[in-house]
Design a protein around this motif. Structure first.
Motif, short mmCIF file in Angstrom:
data_model
loop_
_atom_site.label_atom_id
_atom_site.label_comp_id
_atom_site.label_asym_id
_atom_site.label_seq_id
_atom_site.Cartn_x
_atom_site.Cartn_y
_atom_site.Cartn_z
N TYR A 62 13.40 -0.06 14.18
CA TYR A 62 12.28 0.82 13.72
C TYR A 62 12.03 1.91 14.77
CZ TYR A 62 11.81 -1.52 9.47
OH TYR A 62 11.91 -2.17 8.03
N ALA A 71 7.73 11.09 12.65
CA ALA A 71 7.36 11.43 11.35
C ALA A 71 6.52 10.41 10.51
CB ALA A 71 8.72 11.45 10.44
N TYR A 72 6.76 9.19 10.93
CA TYR A 72 5.90 8.04 10.17
C TYR A 72 4.60 8.12 10.73
CZ TYR A 72 9.36 5.65 7.29
OH TYR A 72 10.30 5.52 6.28
N THR A 74 2.88 10.37 12.38
CA THR A 74 1.87 11.63 11.87
C THR A 74 1.01 11.17 10.75
OG1 THR A 74 3.65 12.77 11.21
CG2 THR A 74 2.99 13.27 13.52
N SER A 75 1.55 10.38 10.19
CA SER A 75 0.86 10.02 8.77
C SER A 75 -0.53 9.35 9.05
CB SER A 75 1.55 9.19 7.77
OG SER A 75 1.57 7.98 8.47
N LYS A 77 -0.89 6.45 10.25
CA LYS A 77 -0.76 4.97 10.17
C LYS A 77 0.41 4.62 11.36
CE LYS A 77 -1.58 2.72 6.48
NZ LYS A 77 -1.18 1.64 5.53
N ALA A 80 3.71 -0.29 12.76
CA ALA A 80 3.52 -1.86 12.61
C ALA A 80 2.61 -1.96 11.30
CB ALA A 80 2.98 -2.38 13.70
N SER A 81 1.91 -0.81 10.74
CA SER A 81 1.28 -1.03 9.44
C SER A 81 2.19 -0.91 8.53
CB SER A 81 -0.14 -0.40 9.66
OG SER A 81 0.20 1.03 9.38
N ILE A 82 3.29 -0.22 8.66
CA ILE A 82 3.95 0.16 7.40
C ILE A 82 5.22 -0.76 7.34
CG2 ILE A 82 5.54 1.90 6.37
CD1 ILE A 82 4.00 3.99 8.05
N PHE A 83 5.81 -1.39 8.60
CA PHE A 83 6.79 -2.17 8.43
C PHE A 83 6.67 -3.33 9.28
CE2 PHE A 83 8.79 2.34 7.98
CZ PHE A 83 9.54 2.03 6.71
N PRO A 84 7.44 -4.34 9.24
CA PRO A 84 7.37 -5.72 9.89
C PRO A 84 8.23 -5.42 11.48
CG PRO A 84 8.85 -6.07 8.24
CD PRO A 84 8.61 -4.80 8.16
N SER A 87 9.33 -8.35 13.94
CA SER A 87 10.45 -9.15 13.82
C SER A 87 11.93 -8.55 14.10
CB SER A 87 10.51 -9.77 12.20
OG SER A 87 10.89 -8.47 11.26
N TRP A 88 11.83 -7.04 14.40
CA TRP A 88 13.17 -6.52 14.63
C TRP A 88 13.42 -6.42 16.11
CZ3 TRP A 88 16.99 -5.32 11.58
CH2 TRP A 88 16.97 -5.79 10.39
N ASN B 105 -2.17 -5.69 9.53
CA ASN B 105 -0.76 -5.14 9.01
C ASN B 105 -0.31 -6.05 7.93
OD1 ASN B 105 -0.62 -3.48 11.06
ND2 ASN B 105 0.18 -4.62 12.53
N PRO B 106 0.67 -5.56 7.00
CA PRO B 106 1.10 -6.47 6.07
C PRO B 106 1.73 -7.74 6.43
CG PRO B 106 2.52 -4.37 6.17
CD PRO B 106 1.39 -4.11 7.10
N HIS B 329 4.84 7.81 3.89
CA HIS B 329 4.34 7.81 5.29
C HIS B 329 5.31 8.65 6.15
CE1 HIS B 329 1.74 4.82 4.51
NE2 HIS B 329 2.73 4.01 3.91
N ASN B 330 6.63 9.05 5.59
CA ASN B 330 7.52 9.90 6.55
C ASN B 330 7.84 11.13 5.60
OD1 ASN B 330 9.67 11.06 7.77
ND2 ASN B 330 10.73 9.30 8.38
N PRO B 331 7.57 12.29 5.96
CA PRO B 331 7.53 13.47 5.12
C PRO B 331 9.20 13.87 4.91
CG PRO B 331 6.72 14.07 7.37
CD PRO B 331 6.85 12.74 7.21
N ARG B 345 17.72 -5.91 6.34
CA ARG B 345 17.95 -7.16 6.36
C ARG B 345 19.48 -7.58 5.75
NH1 ARG B 345 15.43 -9.53 10.31
NH2 ARG B 345 13.22 -8.54 10.70
#
Lengths: 497, 382
Positions: A62, A71-72, A74-75, A77, A80-84, A87-88, B105-106, B329-331, B345
């Motif tokens: 990630y 890119a992510y 600048t939103s 967030k 870590a709050s979008i993807f796990p 674990s990667w 976080n989720p 989240h990603n433009p 995965r």
């Protein structure tokens, strides 16, 4: 015997090969913290392949693309709050095989380990043997922090072929010397004891002989003000080493003069002084006038040092004892030439006495060795010839040197190259680093790169004392603090006094 | 003319053609964009179907708070090898569920697990190339739908997003010569029905996301409709240009990339029903779809969904809101986070299949080289 498993060998760029492999950490970071410099092992049919971890890095898919991360994020967030993302995260280590260890000894690894091989942490017993340590009788210098392994170096391997202790000022050289001294003084007769003489240039080691010190009975502190040479013990050659400008003819004349004094004084049980030599030269009709004047001039110069007397102080034959330390305090002297004269005299005497078996095997510790054996011309270092002689020949007579320097590039190449073990602490000067790289046997690029990053009290030991370069956290001292002050303390002390 | 001159001339010609086409296309897209809110699809049931309920070609998607929601994604990975005597495939599917809690976080759960070992499936059926490709698709979809079923059963997500269509797109004409393939296909349809029913029962929204759709459903509808819009003032300028060759070449996503803004979708429209002729007495489901622009600089996604509960319009709004919330989240890359994670995965490496074939070859006494078909084992590097 293998310890716990921590990883698995993976295929990476042209690895595994006989000189490198990579592995992925299969334990979580909480369970096992993999660190650069650690040792790992892989089982093979021939024995345990021991390797050192050259580098550790983390990967995470990630975070592998800067543009995607930007890119992510600048939103507003975090990734870590979008993807796990956690674990990667994978920890990958690059390791360098050092050899195969088995009951029959250590062999070079000439084939690659296999992808999928399990990587273990070696047990401390195996590691100790592999690194060539001496857990029973060795000098306990510190620990390999990552493995909680006590670094006990074998006395013979550490000292017989001389040791150099190299570091910048403030890296912990004197502290490390005091550890070496504690270890040497702690040895029992059964373990083998050497005598130790230390030339204390800065007066730092006086504290070792304090009343509170457990070694106080084994330490003799000799103040600089009382140092005296036994003039009659000096040969024409030694006098010539004090005055390198002396010509061969003048040395020959001096030899003859001292011969006469030997007959008239020494042989009769009487000593003589510099003024007696001057008188003999003045009254000798065979020396030409120019040589006579030169010799007399030089001897007046020597006499002015006030170092030449009838008896030797300290008396090496009396004060150099097995299991004892003699500290010669040179801190009162400001003249480098005078300090070099003292070094030259005592080292010459020590070497002579040791050759004759009149003193026990001896270790000589020379602080600021680059001042006493400079690479520059002989004129700049009166004591350089005897230091180089002991460096070359001392091991045959069990007289060893510990040369301490913060400027190895200025230290005699001959002397340094004869030091088969190097204890290297933090060094930042690029010239010194380069010099160490060229003069230290067995030091590789990765180890070199680590020298600048060493912390205070951390050292790398390379050379004869160990089978592979090791990183050591120098142990805590048993004796009281060395007599050093910081600037603030010194200013207060002066003002209050 | 020298070869170099010939090549340069050809390159110039192609470049000019592309530039001209792009210019023309851009003009059409911009003009269409300017009238996008003037078109009410419900007024043209012949073109857009009677089941279309949105009253505007472009619909703004509502914002939604996903705290407390469970959003799931499913994706599959497959590696296939055609060998001399049989076909073999490694297949796995991974379901990912993100449970969004306030101020954290989720929480992530995987189905069946984080890194499941792939299934190894083989077939010794004498199938032709098209049939083999259909079989592989069926195997992959079976695995994905089974995974989705277990995910819904175990964790009751609010929405489950499948990577790809929500329909089992298999050309029946290709498979109907093989009893084996038909049997596999019917199994797959049964699995889909199970999933639809489960989602219906638990009020779990279900949708399929088609990333790089090459379909031209909408542009085709528009090409038929546009000539009839000449009476509308807003469309005058658009119809002045020679739009016919352009719209014939445009795919839906090409057109909509310029027309839709972020967080906008097209009207929802009926795509298909689930049943085929032979599914006579089985429960049927209507499948609708819309295009959704989740990221400013990315092409729109095609979102397909069965009408399992509620009505198409409300379902479109709730599904689009949820898909946007995890894709925005990603433009430059507007794919749902759950699908990105599931894809990572589930993805299999070619080397996994190589290892498997090597092992099989060594067991049966062949070299893995001779086991492979001739086209895969050229003795020289290509």
């Amino acid at each position: 015997m293998k310890g716990k498993s921590i990883g698995t060998v993976i295929v990476a760029e042209e690895t595994p090969n006989p000189s490198e492999f990579s592995f992925v950490l299969t334990k979580s970071e909480e369970d096992f913290r993999l660190q650069k410099g650690m040792y790992v092992t892989i089982q093979s049919e021939e024995g345990e392949i021991i390797a050192s971890v050259l580098n550790v890095f983390k990967t995470n898919r990630y975070f592998s693309s800067p543009s995607a991360v930007k890119a992510y994020e600048t939103s507003g967030k975090t990734l870590a709050s979008i993807f796990p993302v956690d674990s990667w995260e994978y920890i990958i280590a690059q390791a360098k095989p050092l050899g195969i260890f088995s009951e029959i000894g250590i062999k070079r690894l000439l084939y690659p380990v296999s992808p999928g091989d399990t990587v273990y942490v070696p047990d401390t017993g195996t590691l100790s043997k592999f690194l060539g340590l001496d857990p029973e009788n060795g000098l306990f210098l510190g620990k390999i922090a990552h493995h909680n392994l006590e670094v006990k170096v074998n006395l013979t391997r550490f000292l017989q072929k001389h040791t150099a202790l190299l570091a910048i000022s403030g890296a912990g050289k004197s502290y490390t010397v005091s550890i070496i001294l504690e270890e040497l003084l702690s040895r029992s007769q059964e373990q083998g004891r050497v005598a130790v003489i230390l030339f204390d240039v800065h007066g730092e080691y006086k504290g070792l002989s304090d009343d509170s010190s457990e070694f106080k009975d084994k330490i003799e502190f000799f103040p600089g003000a009382f140092i005296q040479f036994a003039t009659h013990k000096l040969t024409a050659g030694q006098f010539a080493s004090f005055q390198p400008q002396m010509s061969a003819v003048q040395v020959r004349e001096l030899y003859r003069i001292l011969g006469k004094l030997y007959v008239t004084n020494t042989k009769q049980g009487k000593s003589y002084l510099i003024k007696d030599i001057i008188e003999k030269i003045e009254n000798d009709d065979n020396i030409n006038q120019r040589s006579k004047e030169a010799l007399i001039g030089w001897f007046y110069t020597l006499e002015s040092t006030q170092l030449f007397g009838q008896v030797e102080k300290p008396s090496l034959e009396d004060d150099i004892k097995a299991g004892k330390l003699l500290i010669v305090d040179l801190s009162d002297f400001t003249s480098l030439r005078k300090k070099q004269l003292i070094m030259s005299y005592f080292l010459t005497q020590l070497f002579d006495l040791r050759k004759k078996g009149k003193i026990p095997p001896t270790t000589i510790i020379v602080e600021e060795a680059h001042q006493f054996a400079p690479e520059a011309s002989i004129n700049m270092g009166l004591s350089r010839p005897i230091i180089e002689t002991i460096a070359r020949e001392g091991r045959k007579f069990f007289i060893s040197l510990v040369l301490i320097s913060q400027r190895p590039v200025k230290l005699s190449t001959t002397a340094l190259s004869q030091c088969n073990t190097h204890v290297i602490m933090r060094i930042v000067n690029p010239y010194d680093l380069d010099f160490i790289g060229r003069s230290s046997e067995g030091i590789d690029r990765e180890t070199m790169d680590s020298i600048t990053t060493l912390g205070i009290g951390e050292a790398i030991i390379v050379g004869n004392a160990v089978n592979h370069p090791i990183f050591v956290s120098i142990r805590k001292r048993k004796t009281s603090a060395l007599q050093t002050m910081d600037l603030e303390e010194s200013a207060k002390a002066y003002d209050i006094d | 003319m020298h070869l170099k001159d010939k090549i340069n001339s050809a390159i110039d010609k192609i470049s000019q053609q592309i530039l001209r086409y792009n210019e023309h296309r851009r003009l059409f897209q911009n003009l269409f964009r300017s009238v996008k809110n003037s078109l009410n699809p419900t007024e043209f049931p012949d073109s857009f179907g009677f089941k279309t309920t949105d009253k505007s070609f472009v619909v703004n998607c509502p914002e939604t708070n996903i705290e407390g929601l469970k959003i799931a994604g499913v994706d599959g990975g497959i590696i296939h090898r055609s060998l001399n005597f049989f076909d073999i495939a490694l297949i796995r599917a991974v379901g990912v569920l993100f449970y969004y809690l306030p101020n954290s976080n989720p929480v992530v759960r995987y189905f069946p697990e984080e890194n499941p070992f792939p299934d190894i499936v083989t077939s010794i059926e004498p199938l032709n190339q098209n049939e083999i490709e259909s079989l592989i698709s069926i195997w992959r979809m079976q695995k994905e739908i089974k995974c989705a079923i277990s995910l819904v059963k175990e964790d009751l997500p609010d929405i489950i997003i499948i990577d790809g269509s929500v329909l089992p797109y298999i050309d029946y004409k290709v498979i109907n010569h093989s009893e084996f393939l038909v049997h596999q296909y019917l199994n797959l349809k049964t699995l889909y029905r199970q999933l639809y029913s489960l989602c219906q029962k638990h009020h779990t929204s279900l949708c399929g996301i088609v990333k790089d759709s090459r379909s031209a459903i909408l542009t085709e509808k528009m090409s038929h409709l546009l000539p009839h819009l000449s009476k509308l003032k807003e469309f005058e300028k658009l119809l002045e240009i020679d739009y016919r060759p352009i719209i014939r070449q445009l795919r839906d996503t090409d057109l909509l990339f310029q027309v839709l803004d972020q967080n906008e979708r097209t009207f929802e429209f009926y795509l298909s029903n689930f049943n085929e002729k032979f599914d006579k007495n089985l429960p049927d489901f209507d499948i609708h779809c819309f295009y959704l622009k989740t990221a400013e600089y990315d092409t729109p996604l095609r979102v397909e969904f069965p009408i399992l509960f509620s009505n198409p319009q409300d379902l479109s709004q709730s599904i689009s809101a949820l898909v946007i919330s995890v894709s925005k989240h990603n433009p430059e890359y507007g794919l749902p986070s759950v699908i990105i994670e599931a894809d990572a995965r589930a993805r299999l490496q070619e080397v996994d299949a190589d290892i498997l074939i090597d092992e099989i070859a060594s067991k049966i006494g062949y070299s893995s080289f001779s086991l492979q078909k001739r086209r895969a084992r050229s003795p020289f590097t290509r």
